[in-house]
Design an enzyme around this catalytic site. Structure first.
Site, PDB file in Angstrom:
ATOM      1  N   ASP A  57     -12.233  -8.965 123.997  1.00 48.74           N
ATOM      2  CA  ASP A  57     -12.576  -8.740 125.404  1.00 48.74           C
ATOM      3  C   ASP A  57     -12.307  -7.317 125.872  1.00 48.74           C
ATOM      4  O   ASP A  57     -12.528  -6.995 127.044  1.00 48.74           O
ATOM      5  CB  ASP A  57     -11.799  -9.704 126.305  1.00 48.74           C
ATOM      6  CG  ASP A  57     -12.345 -11.118 126.248  1.00 48.74           C
ATOM      7  OD1 ASP A  57     -13.463 -11.295 125.727  1.00 48.74           O
ATOM      8  OD2 ASP A  57     -11.664 -12.044 126.713  1.00 48.74           O
ATOM      9  N   ARG A  91      -5.340 -11.622 126.211  1.00 51.35           N
ATOM     10  CA  ARG A  91      -5.770 -10.285 126.630  1.00 51.35           C
ATOM     11  C   ARG A  91      -4.591  -9.351 126.928  1.00 51.35           C
ATOM     12  O   ARG A  91      -4.821  -8.171 127.231  1.00 51.35           O
ATOM     13  CB  ARG A  91      -6.664 -10.384 127.876  1.00 51.35           C
ATOM     14  CG  ARG A  91      -7.952 -11.145 127.665  1.00 51.35           C
ATOM     15  CD  ARG A  91      -8.958 -10.868 128.773  1.00 51.35           C
ATOM     16  NE  ARG A  91      -9.424  -9.486 128.754  1.00 51.35           N
ATOM     17  CZ  ARG A  91     -10.283  -8.972 129.633  1.00 51.35           C
ATOM     18  NH1 ARG A  91     -10.751  -9.724 130.616  1.00 51.35           N
ATOM     19  NH2 ARG A  91     -10.665  -7.710 129.557  1.00 51.35           N
ATOM     20  N   ARG A 115      -6.943 -14.578 138.906  1.00 56.70           N
ATOM     21  CA  ARG A 115      -6.351 -13.650 137.951  1.00 56.70           C
ATOM     22  C   ARG A 115      -5.236 -12.807 138.597  1.00 56.70           C
ATOM     23  O   ARG A 115      -4.068 -13.055 138.374  1.00 56.70           O
ATOM     24  CB  ARG A 115      -7.437 -12.760 137.335  1.00 56.70           C
ATOM     25  CG  ARG A 115      -8.485 -13.537 136.541  1.00 56.70           C
ATOM     26  CD  ARG A 115      -7.915 -14.240 135.325  1.00 56.70           C
ATOM     27  NE  ARG A 115      -8.905 -14.970 134.544  1.00 56.70           N
ATOM     28  CZ  ARG A 115      -9.644 -14.451 133.579  1.00 56.70           C
ATOM     29  NH1 ARG A 115      -9.524 -13.168 133.291  1.00 56.70           N
ATOM     30  NH2 ARG A 115     -10.496 -15.188 132.911  1.00 56.70           N
ATOM     31  N   HIS A 169     -13.156 -12.982 139.015  1.00 54.86           N
ATOM     32  CA  HIS A 169     -12.810 -11.606 139.378  1.00 54.86           C
ATOM     33  C   HIS A 169     -13.621 -11.200 140.601  1.00 54.86           C
ATOM     34  O   HIS A 169     -14.768 -11.620 140.761  1.00 54.86           O
ATOM     35  CB  HIS A 169     -13.129 -10.623 138.242  1.00 54.86           C
ATOM     36  CG  HIS A 169     -12.114 -10.580 137.155  1.00 54.86           C
ATOM     37  ND1 HIS A 169     -12.453 -10.433 135.834  1.00 54.86           N
ATOM     38  CD2 HIS A 169     -10.758 -10.647 137.184  1.00 54.86           C
ATOM     39  CE1 HIS A 169     -11.361 -10.412 135.086  1.00 54.86           C
ATOM     40  NE2 HIS A 169     -10.325 -10.545 135.880  1.00 54.86           N
ATOM     41  N   CYS A 207     -18.256  -5.238 134.519  1.00 55.29           N
ATOM     42  CA  CYS A 207     -17.128  -5.571 133.640  1.00 55.29           C
ATOM     43  C   CYS A 207     -16.988  -4.567 132.501  1.00 55.29           C
ATOM     44  O   CYS A 207     -15.878  -4.298 132.038  1.00 55.29           O
ATOM     45  CB  CYS A 207     -17.302  -6.972 133.064  1.00 55.29           C
ATOM     46  SG  CYS A 207     -17.028  -8.303 134.236  1.00 55.29           S
TER      47      CYS A 207
END
Length: 286
Positions: A80, A105, A150, A179, A279
């Site tokens: 990612d 992550r 998040r 997000h 992103c």
């Protein structure tokens, strides 16, 4: 009068692009081997070569528009990392590092902070969980800050103190838009007094946050569910050119009506990991 009626009566504005500097990461290790968002299905095959080709098109688009793109080396085992927007939040050469929610992550945070430090940024190690520019959007002098899935809301006060700017908390309620940059597009980051310089999906937010957005941006573009569902709002603008998902045709039309120049890019392979144009792009504001 509705936002749609207001938009229909507005003449297209004259807009001017400005050069930007972005940080990107080649998806050399891209795959979907775990599930940490609704888009990810580990049982569904992914094609790394296709992801690389689509990413290259996005990179070439930025270069063709006159922007500068810097690259952080991808790290094996961090598929990612291609979603560089989550790697930090940078204003005035200060790089606020990321601290990721999921263990899969978490190693990305130090990797990005190492890059920032090696390239002359003033790196600040975060005290609270946050996922960088995925949940922090600069609109003029204001920082819109997302929470709900998040980034912790405590990171918002940390950012406010660090950058000395007004931070507006917005709570996301739809897990498909985990997000902030999947539910809001900043169309003209350099203009703080333009009430039409964002686009957003109303159903992604709780009632309090939606009231804030309606009050602050009464002429914003309201994007439909169909375009938002393919991360059409996950876009990058230089004030005139707006790079968006190529399938977000309704959003494309809305942008043209407002005087922007939408440019569609196919990132369908990277969408399998839950990411789109924004992103894959972290703005470096020196």
């Amino acid at each position: 009068m509705t936002n749609t009626e207001t938009a229909a009566q507005m003449a297209p504005a004259t807009r001017t692009p400005s050069p930007r500097t972005y940080l990107m990461c080649r998806p050399e290790h891209f795959t979907v081997s775990y599930k940490i968002n609704p888009w990810m299905e580990p049982t569904k095959p992914t094609n790394t070569a296709r992801a690389l080709a689509q990413w290259q098109t996005l990179y070439d688009t930025y270069i063709g528009l006159g922007h500068t793109v810097e690259l952080v080396d991808p790290v094996a085992g961090l598929p990612d990392m291609v979603y560089s927007a989550n790697g930090g939040f940078v204003i005035d050469n200060i790089a606020y590092g990321a601290s990721f929610t999921f263990p899969e992550r978490q190693a990305e945070g130090p990797a990005y902070m190492d890059w920032f430090g090696a390239h002359g940024f003033d790196v600040r190690v975060p005290e609270n969980v946050n996922e960088g520019e995925g949940d922090f959007l600069l609109v003029g002098d204001t920082i819109l800050a997302g929470t709900g899935f998040r980034s912790e809301s405590r990171s918002h006060s940390e950012v406010a103190a660090l950058f000395g700017r007004d931070v507006v908390t917005l709570t996301l309620t739809n897990p498909n838009f985990y997000h902030l940059d999947t539910a809001i597009a900043v169309l003209d980051p350099l203009t703080g007094d333009d009430t039409a310089n964002i686009a957003y999906l109303p159903s992604a937010f709780d009632a309090k946050s939606l009231a804030i957005l309606r009050d602050r941006y009464p002429d914003a573009i309201i994007v439909g569910e169909q375009d938002a569902s393919i991360l059409g709002l996950n876009s990058i603008s230089d004030g005139y050119n707006v790079v968006i998902a190529s399938r977000a045709t309704g959003f494309e039309r809305q942008l043209r009506e407002r005087g922007y120049n939408p440019i569609g890019v196919d990132l369908s392979e990277l969408l399998l990991g839950g990411g789109g144009v924004k992103c894959c792009t972290l703005e470096l504001r020196r």
